[in-house]
Design a protein around this motif. Structure first.
Motif, short mmCIF file in Angstrom:
data_model
loop_
_atom_site.label_atom_id
_atom_site.label_comp_id
_atom_site.label_asym_id
_atom_site.label_seq_id
_atom_site.Cartn_x
_atom_site.Cartn_y
_atom_site.Cartn_z
N THR A 335 17.43 -9.48 28.09
CA THR A 335 16.66 -10.21 27.09
C THR A 335 16.97 -9.68 25.70
O THR A 335 16.96 -8.46 25.47
N GLY A 336 17.26 -10.58 24.78
CA GLY A 336 17.58 -10.18 23.42
C GLY A 336 19.02 -9.79 23.21
O GLY A 336 19.41 -9.38 22.11
N GLY A 337 19.86 -9.91 24.24
CA GLY A 337 21.26 -9.51 24.11
C GLY A 337 22.17 -10.59 23.56
O GLY A 337 23.34 -10.34 23.30
N THR A 494 35.01 -17.93 34.88
CA THR A 494 34.71 -17.58 33.49
C THR A 494 33.45 -16.72 33.48
O THR A 494 32.38 -17.20 33.87
N ARG A 495 33.59 -15.47 33.05
CA ARG A 495 32.46 -14.54 33.10
C ARG A 495 32.27 -13.87 31.75
O ARG A 495 33.23 -13.55 31.06
N ILE A 496 31.01 -13.67 31.43
CA ILE A 496 30.64 -13.05 30.15
C ILE A 496 29.53 -12.05 30.44
O ILE A 496 28.57 -12.38 31.15
N SER A 497 29.66 -10.84 29.94
CA SER A 497 28.59 -9.84 30.07
C SER A 497 28.21 -9.34 28.68
O SER A 497 29.07 -9.06 27.85
N LEU A 498 26.92 -9.23 28.45
CA LEU A 498 26.38 -8.75 27.19
C LEU A 498 25.60 -7.47 27.45
O LEU A 498 24.95 -7.33 28.49
N GLY A 499 25.64 -6.55 26.50
CA GLY A 499 24.98 -5.27 26.72
C GLY A 499 25.77 -4.41 27.68
O GLY A 499 26.91 -4.73 28.06
N GLU A 631 -2.41 -28.83 34.93
CA GLU A 631 -1.16 -28.50 35.62
C GLU A 631 -0.62 -27.13 35.23
O GLU A 631 0.57 -26.93 35.06
N ARG A 632 -1.52 -26.18 35.07
CA ARG A 632 -1.05 -24.83 34.70
C ARG A 632 -0.76 -24.04 35.95
O ARG A 632 -1.63 -23.91 36.82
N GLU A 633 0.41 -23.50 36.07
CA GLU A 633 0.79 -22.74 37.26
C GLU A 633 0.50 -21.27 37.05
O GLU A 633 0.69 -20.73 35.96
N ALA A 634 0.05 -20.63 38.14
CA ALA A 634 -0.29 -19.22 38.04
C ALA A 634 0.94 -18.34 37.95
O ALA A 634 0.85 -17.20 37.51
N ASP A 635 2.07 -18.84 38.33
CA ASP A 635 3.27 -17.99 38.37
C ASP A 635 4.25 -18.33 37.26
O ASP A 635 5.44 -18.09 37.39
N ASP A 636 3.78 -18.89 36.17
CA ASP A 636 4.69 -19.23 35.08
C ASP A 636 4.97 -18.04 34.17
O ASP A 636 5.68 -18.17 33.19
N ASP A 637 4.38 -16.90 34.46
CA ASP A 637 4.51 -15.77 33.54
C ASP A 637 5.40 -14.67 34.13
O ASP A 637 5.15 -13.51 33.91
N PHE A 638 6.41 -15.06 34.92
CA PHE A 638 7.35 -14.06 35.40
C PHE A 638 8.02 -13.39 34.21
O PHE A 638 8.57 -14.07 33.35
N ALA A 639 7.98 -12.06 34.17
CA ALA A 639 8.72 -11.35 33.12
C ALA A 639 10.20 -11.29 33.46
O ALA A 639 11.06 -11.47 32.62
N ASP A 640 10.48 -11.07 34.75
CA ASP A 640 11.86 -11.00 35.22
C ASP A 640 11.82 -10.98 36.73
O ASP A 640 10.76 -10.78 37.35
#
Length: 716
Positions: A335-337, A494-499, A631-640
């Motif tokens: 995240t942020g990369g 085709t591959r790309i890595s950041l960080g 329609e709010r889902e309880a699992d929409d707040d996955f951080a990762d």
């Protein structure tokens, strides 16, 4: 007293022997000081025959006075006096001739001694012609006994001795063995002035000393207009090491360090040609810290989607053509990369080249700005709708293949489309959680859709149907791209890595555990990309701002960023061509749902605690707003989310409790089962404290969610 040494006598004897030679043997040779027989003749000077009369001629006046009364000597001295100048003229060249003859005899003695010591043979004759310089001779011929054999090592030893004795800064002595004529021939050659630069000398000397190459030769390859060397060609004998990437990387680093900083401020890089036996060391422009997305079409090939600038202004691109061996693209980055910016770059480049796209964004904040962009079919946020899209895309692939088969055409004749799945681990985790905690209808629907199975088929078969996949993940993992997914990872050429990658991540992405582990993370957008030659290289990703023109987004951009967005918009929006009614109906329905959500959807306003109301009232209001949010889902707040096989002991993850809620637990131990190929079959997470342990089993594609740091503290 005969045993008493006499230094003066010894010196005179040595000087005599050194000048005129030693005792002559019976066969015409002589015995040297070391006891060896020598064929070098004794030195007999000729200049005294003219020098003595010349000296007498100049001293005749004194000699005549001494010889008074003796008329004959007086007549002779008088005649000499009259011819004193002619005698002087004759004496001078004779003295020079004797000096040259004596020097030639000394060279002959040295050569004879070298031949005897290195080969064991005594030369029958040594010829050193005149004239010669003060320090070296012009030529020499050494005649050996008939049938004399000189082995290679003996010849090499003799050549080194000659080189050491006769080579100067201006001249070099070469040795040739004419075995058929039983002789050694020495010839003097002029040494060309060393016009090499100091940098070239350093490189040549270092390579000669290091012995990493056999017979290395450094030559200047390119020179700029100012006469400054900008490239070197290093030739070497072909070897197995020269083709090894790790060996090449070490040599590149060493050569760049030896060459040092260049006057132009550019950096050194090496292009290897091991099959041809050389490499080219050249200057490249330093990697830029930022590259704004250029408005002009950098690559005129409309099937090349550029996205980054590599060393030497090298443009990195994703080849989406039907003939490409790198049809799908994988982007790995934290995240942020800069991962989202790369995706925006690729999709805006696709749109301006007439290629439409559809995106899936489970976090709802990465691709939302592309919704409504020219060429964008839809951006899908809901996990269940994403599963429906993957299945509809699979149906579209099968319909396209059937069309190709029926119409007897090439796949390149079908229009291209790009499907973007961002944060794939989070999406996979949501699918798996819905399959466990959803209602019966949802479970049955997910089982029928089988999005992971459809995804595996797409990764392997979609290329020939003109469908390109763009996948974004925060970290690579073999369990998701391994055997259970049909080795889908191999299709992402085709591959790309950041960080910075972990050791396992680098090995998985690039096949080398050292690549991508020392990226300068202080520069946003810096990463590793796969070049068109198949080798990973450093690259600076292009910066593409958020193209969302909502006032809350648009007003935060600078004028230059707004100019980039306006300049990238294609004059004509790409159109979708669907070969299956399922995909066409899905895109139309998703657009209708998005339009309705923008018109009628709402989110609760934030509540400021302590703003004139009691905390209890504020908390109560928040609960009411949450209950009323549609329609709010309880699992929409996955951080990762990460594959279960990547979990380590002591790590905190989110698991479902008995009520279907995600709660953080600390993993006590991890058991990963693998097949003979090393691919993950299943993973067991052991959680709990004391004697009470709970075993949670995941299949090969099992994914677990990671909590936000705040949520861990709240449950603690």
């Amino acid at each position: 007293m005969s045993g008493t040494p006499d230094p003066l006598k010894d010196w005179l004897v040595a000087a005599w022997r050194d000048t005129f030679g030693d005792t002559t043997t019976a066969r015409g040779g002589r015995v040297g000081d070391d006891g060896r027989t020598s064929r070098v003749p004794r030195f007999v000077p000729v200049s005294p025959f003219a020098a003595v009369p010349a000296a007498a001629a100049f001293t005749s006046s004194h000699l005549i006075a001494s010889a008074a009364g003796n008329q004959t000597p007086i007549d002779v001295l008088t005649q000499l006096h009259d011819h004193r100048w002619p005698l002087t003229v004759v004496t001078a060249p004779l003295i020079g001739l004797d000096i040259s003859r004596h020097r030639a005899r000394r060279w002959s003695q040295m050569l004879e001694s070298m031949v005897q010591q290195s080969t064991g043979h005594t030369p029958t004759k040594i010829s050193v012609p005149l004239p010669m310089s003060g320090r070296t001779m012009r030529r020499a011929t050494i005649t050996l006994p008939r049938g004399a054999v000189i082995r290679p090592k003996q010849f090499e030893q003799f050549s080194r001795a000659v080189e050491s004795a006769f080579d100067t800064e201006l001249w070099a002595m070469t040795v040739r063995h004419d075995a058929h004529r039983d002789r050694l021939v020495l010839a003097r050659t002029a040494i060309a002035p060393d016009t090499r630069s100091e940098r070239q000398k350093v490189l040549q000397d270092a390579l000669d000393a290091a012995s990493i190459f056999k017979s290395p030769k450094v030559s200047v390859d390119t020179i700029d207009d100012s006469g400054i060397e900008t490239g070197y060609r290093i030739a070497f004998a072909k070897s197995m090491n020269a083709g090894a990437p790790a060996f090449q990387a070490k040599v590149d680093e060493a050569l760049a360090s030896l060459a040092g900083p260049h006057e132009s401020g550019r950096h050194w890089t090496c292009d290897w040609y091991p099959n041809k036996g050389y490499l080219v060391m050249r200057l490249v422009t330093a990697m830029p810290d930022r590259v704004d997305h250029p408005l002009e079409l950098v690559d005129e090939n409309l099937r090349h989607l550029p996205y980054a600038t590599g060393a030497a202004d090298r443009i990195m691109f994703w080849d989406v053509s039907t003939s490409s061996n790198k049809p799908h693209c994988l982007i790995v980055g934290p995240t942020g990369g800069g991962k989202t910016s790369v995706i925006r770059t690729l999709l805006t480049e696709a749109a301006r080249r007439g290629i439409p796209f559809v995106g899936v964004d489970p976090k709802m904040i990465e691709l939302d700005g592309l919704e409504g962009y020219p060429g964008c079919g839809a951006i899908i946020y809901d996990a269940l709708r994403a599963a429906m899209f993957v299945r509809a895309l699979h149906t579209e692939m099968m319909a396209r293949n059937a069309y190709i088969h029926q119409m007897k055409i090439e796949g390149s004749q079908l229009p291209l489309m790009i499907a973007v799945l961002d944060e794939f681990f989070i999406l996979s985790g949501k699918w798996q959680r819905l399959a466990k905690t959803g209602d019966d209808e949802t479970k049955a629907q997910l089982k029928e859709l089988d999005p992971l199975g459809a995804w595996a088929d797409l990764a392997v078969l979609a290329r020939s149907a003109g469908i390109r996949l763009l996948l974004g993940v925060q970290r690579p993992d073999a369990s998701l791209f391994g055997g259970a997914s049909g080795n889908a990872r191999d299709n992402f050429g085709t591959r790309i890595s950041l960080g910075n990658l972990s050791q396992d991540g680098a090995l998985m992405m690039w096949g080398d555990s050292t690549v991508g582990r020392e990226v300068d993370t202080s520069v946003k957008g810096r990463g590793i990309a796969l070049g068109d030659d198949g080798n990973p290289v450093d690259a600076q990703m292009w910066w593409t701002p958020n193209v969302d023109k909502h006032p809350n987004k648009w007003n935060q951009l600078s004028e230059s960023e707004k100019a980039i967005i306006d300049g990238l918009v294609p004059a004509e929006a790409p159109q979708f061509t669907c070969y299956s009614p399922e995909l066409a109906e899905f895109i139309e329905s998703e657009r209708a749902l998005a339009k309705r959500a923008r018109s009628h959807g709402s989110v609760p306003e934030p509540i400021v605690i302590g703003a004139g109301r009691g905390d209890d009232a504020a908390v109560s209001m928040v609960k009411e707003e949450r209950e009323s949010a549609p329609e709010r889902e309880a699992d929409d707040d996955f951080a990762d989310a990460i594959p279960a096989s990547s979990v380590t002991a002591g790590q905190t993850v989110l698991v479902d409790d008995s009520g279907g809620e995600l709660v953080p637990v600390t993993v006590d131990d991890v058991e990963v089962r693998r097949n003979k190929k090393g691919e993950v079959i299943s993973t067991v997470l052991i959680v709990g404290t004391g004697r009470v342990k709970t075993r949670i089993t995941f299949d090969a594609t099992g994914v677990v969610a990671l909590p936000d740091p705040d949520s861990v503290g709240a449950h603690a």
